[in-house]
Design a protein around this motif. Structure first.
Motif: not given
Length: 288
Positions: A123-148
């Motif tokens: 399980l992972a979360v990577v936030v790029i604050p200045e891009a206002e983006k949060l990437y997240f993933a669970i093993k086997g379920q793909g990667t997703f991105v959200e903004t505020r």
């Protein structure tokens, strides 16, 4: 223990909260504007690193407890992992990856939060604050991105790529460079190099198809587990690859927090060829 979807929701909330703290220092709205820059093993540490670390640890532990999980943050780590915990579930946290870029106002900084089971991130979360983006993933379920502003996540995947290695762009470090890495980059046939701070930001450029390859070679020091675990999972779940030069998977939560040797992250195209080329070029370096 909560299921992974519930745990991910908590980690995403904590990731945005940590991003708020970092941005308050970055943009000068924090109550205490003195970053109090110190150095730990020649790497800068600021009050923003420490404050974000305390926030992440306090909120994860309040929500999840200490019975099922161990917690390793860059700012609190003091001893080898096998002495510090015996849990098979370990949070690997870098509250501010890219502190130099943060201090220098390059915008290249990130928050890394990864949950490692035994030796691999799940399980992972990577936030790029200045891009206002949060990437997240669970093993086997793909990667997703959200903004505020857009909390409905969008799944990421790479479009088919027919380019050759000669057309690739390599994303490289702004500050963590050594002669061996320079030699390797000069001898790999990439069309362009793009300088970006923070491993999380580098991997985001690959996911966003602004670059194709990232290479790390340990010198006197090496990337740590908390530098790599979260970015690795968001890349691989988006369709990329992240391995050692011998194409073996990375291992975390071992008796060594360092990721020694050569590491190669890519969009998945020509990955094995790149690993072989990197190995051959470094053999030439070693024999020269």
């Amino acid at each position: 223990m909560k299921d992974l979807a519930e745990i991910l929701a908590i980690a995403r909330h904590v990731g945005w909260g940590a991003a708020d703290i970092l941005q308050s220092y970055y943009h000068g709205t924090a109550k205490d504007l003195n970053l109090e820059i110190a150095y730990k093993q020649n790497e800068p540490v600021t009050i923003a690193d420490i404050t974000a670390s305390q926030y992440i640890l306090e909120h994860l532990q309040a929500a999840l407890g200490n019975e099922d999980f161990a917690y390793i943050s860059e700012e609190t780590y003091t001893s080898p992992l096998n002495q510090e915990n015996s849990s098979q579930w370990v949070w690997m946290i870098d509250p501010l990856d890219g502190t130099r870029g943060f201090i220098e106002k390059t915008a290249d900084y990130a928050v890394h939060i990864a949950l490692v089971k035994e030796t691999r991130p799940i399980l992972a979360v990577v936030v790029i604050p200045e891009a206002e983006k949060l990437y997240f993933a669970i093993k086997g379920q793909g990667t997703f991105v959200e903004t505020r502003d857009h909390r409905q996540p969008q799944q990421l995947s790479f479009t088919p790529d027919t380019r050759q290695i000669e057309d690739f762009t390599a994303v490289v470090s702004r500050s963590h460079r050594n002669q061996k890495l320079e030699y390797l980059l000069q001898n790999l046939p990439f069309a362009n190099h793009k300088a970006v701070g923070s491993v999380g930001c580098k991997i985001a450029t690959i996911i966003e198809q602004q670059a194709d390859v990232y290479i790390s070679i340990a010198g006197k020091s090496a990337p740590k587990d908390w530098d790599i675990a979260a970015p690795e999972l968001i890349l691989t779940e988006a369709g990329g690859k992240f391995t050692h030069f011998d194409n073996t998977p990375l291992q975390y939560n071992t008796d060594d927090i360092n990721q020694w040797g050569g590491l190669l992250a890519s969009n998945g195209q020509h990955h094995e060829i790149l690993c072989r080329q990197a190995t051959m070029i470094l053999q030439q370096w070693d024999n020269s």
